[in-house]
Scaffold this motif. Sequence first.
Motif, PDB file in Angstrom:
ATOM      1  N   THR A  77       6.586  10.717  20.373  1.00  0.00           N
ATOM      2  CA  THR A  77       5.532   9.802  19.963  1.00  0.00           C
ATOM      3  C   THR A  77       5.480   9.773  18.438  1.00  0.00           C
ATOM      4  O   THR A  77       6.475  10.051  17.772  1.00  0.00           O
ATOM      5  N   VAL A  78       4.334   9.409  17.882  1.00  0.00           N
ATOM      6  CA  VAL A  78       4.130   9.463  16.430  1.00  0.00           C
ATOM      7  C   VAL A  78       2.822  10.200  16.187  1.00  0.00           C
ATOM      8  O   VAL A  78       1.970  10.319  17.064  1.00  0.00           O
ATOM      9  N   ILE A  79       2.677  10.696  14.957  1.00  0.00           N
ATOM     10  CA  ILE A  79       1.477  11.423  14.569  1.00  0.00           C
ATOM     11  C   ILE A  79       1.047  10.932  13.195  1.00  0.00           C
ATOM     12  O   ILE A  79       1.882  10.525  12.375  1.00  0.00           O
ATOM     13  N   SER A  80      -0.244  10.956  12.946  1.00  0.00           N
ATOM     14  CA  SER A  80      -0.792  10.495  11.671  1.00  0.00           C
ATOM     15  C   SER A  80      -0.769  11.632  10.654  1.00  0.00           C
ATOM     16  O   SER A  80      -1.147  12.764  10.972  1.00  0.00           O
ATOM     17  N   ALA A  81      -0.358  11.327   9.442  1.00  0.00           N
ATOM     18  CA  ALA A  81      -0.265  12.316   8.374  1.00  0.00           C
ATOM     19  C   ALA A  81      -1.005  11.808   7.143  1.00  0.00           C
ATOM     20  O   ALA A  81      -1.146  10.598   6.951  1.00  0.00           O
ATOM     21  N   PRO A  82      -1.495  12.710   6.289  1.00  0.00           N
ATOM     22  CA  PRO A  82      -2.092  12.251   5.033  1.00  0.00           C
ATOM     23  C   PRO A  82      -1.048  11.540   4.184  1.00  0.00           C
ATOM     24  O   PRO A  82       0.116  11.959   4.135  1.00  0.00           O
ATOM     25  N   ALA A  83      -1.463  10.483   3.507  1.00  0.00           N
ATOM     26  CA  ALA A  83      -0.523   9.711   2.692  1.00  0.00           C
ATOM     27  C   ALA A  83       0.156  10.591   1.639  1.00  0.00           C
ATOM     28  O   ALA A  83       1.311  10.376   1.282  1.00  0.00           O
ATOM     29  N   GLY A  84      -0.566  11.605   1.165  1.00  0.00           N
ATOM     30  CA  GLY A  84      -0.001  12.522   0.179  1.00  0.00           C
ATOM     31  C   GLY A  84       0.649  13.738   0.804  1.00  0.00           C
ATOM     32  O   GLY A  84       0.577  14.840   0.247  1.00  0.00           O
ATOM     33  N   TYR A  85       1.319  13.557   1.930  1.00  0.00           N
ATOM     34  CA  TYR A  85       1.841  14.716   2.667  1.00  0.00           C
ATOM     35  C   TYR A  85       2.918  15.482   1.899  1.00  0.00           C
ATOM     36  O   TYR A  85       3.051  16.702   2.061  1.00  0.00           O
ATOM     37  N   ILE A  86       3.664  14.815   1.054  1.00  0.00           N
ATOM     38  CA  ILE A  86       4.693  15.535   0.286  1.00  0.00           C
ATOM     39  C   ILE A  86       4.037  16.523  -0.682  1.00  0.00           C
ATOM     40  O   ILE A  86       4.446  17.686  -0.787  1.00  0.00           O
ATOM     41  N   ASP A  87       3.002  16.062  -1.397  1.00  0.00           N
ATOM     42  CA  ASP A  87       2.271  16.962  -2.288  1.00  0.00           C
ATOM     43  C   ASP A  87       1.601  18.087  -1.503  1.00  0.00           C
ATOM     44  O   ASP A  87       1.601  19.244  -1.938  1.00  0.00           O
ATOM     45  N   TYR A  88       1.032  17.751  -0.343  1.00  0.00           N
ATOM     46  CA  TYR A  88       0.385  18.766   0.499  1.00  0.00           C
ATOM     47  C   TYR A  88       1.378  19.845   0.914  1.00  0.00           C
ATOM     48  O   TYR A  88       1.118  21.046   0.775  1.00  0.00           O
TER      49      TYR A  88
END
Length: 279
Positions: free
Chosen positions: A234-245
């Motif tokens: 499926t897909v999952i929602s991630a914060p837009a700033g996931y790379i920084d996180y």
Amino acid sequence: MDQYTENQRKLHACHVILLEEVKRICKKHELNYFAIAGTLLGAVRHKGAIPWDDDMDLGLLRPDYDQFIECAKAELGKHVLMQCFETDSEYGLPFAKLMLRDTVMVERAAASNHANKGIYIDIFPLDNAPEDVELQKKHDGKTYFLKRLLLAKQGYKVYKPGETKKKLVYTALSALAAFQSAKSIKAKLDAAIQAYNSQPSSRIVNIGGAYGYQKEMLQRCWFDGTVELPFENTVISAPAGYIDYLTYFYGDYMTPPPENKRGDRHSVVELDFGPYNEV
């Protein structure tokens, strides 16, 4: 197949069932949820769960979290139980769990606690942290103490065999907690956690997170939007700033840890998939 595979594969399939309930309710009510911690790391590095992981962590900013809890009470499928302060008087953690009915998952630390225990995912509220460093320390200290006091009151044993000093601390906390009701401690803890939600802040904090207050204090801007990432089937929602996180939390997050750093972080002592044994 490696040592983790069969039970871990089943756990991950169960987590996805619960994830779909979160997605359904959030979509209906226009709420934003985020994969966080190891779940977000797994989505990016493995396009699914980390193979040796045994849980799923999701977060919502406090306003969406509170609305999600209210909606979930009425709208969850009959196969799912929601566990939080309001729905389980024996529960002692400052975040919610969604749990598959007719399953069993008992962790060592919670084995003596009388709350419901099934295969679950964690859903964390993300609250405002104060801007001032000294106030952050006070916020940390107060919520840390109340969290530990509640754990002691509710019979959790978060010390391991041989951790004598930690056992003595929890014995003392249990004695102190005997003079207060669990309901009273929960109310104090909830108020302390949300103390800064009426004030603007550039930082949010996951006070229920496993890494401690300072590490769990995050830049709000990372959560200003969402992106969808592939996750299992499926897909999952991630914060837009996931790379920084992820860089903040794990550094070189695309490199897996050595094998001796992988394993059963929750010390599961009993596991029964019930009707989900063939997922």
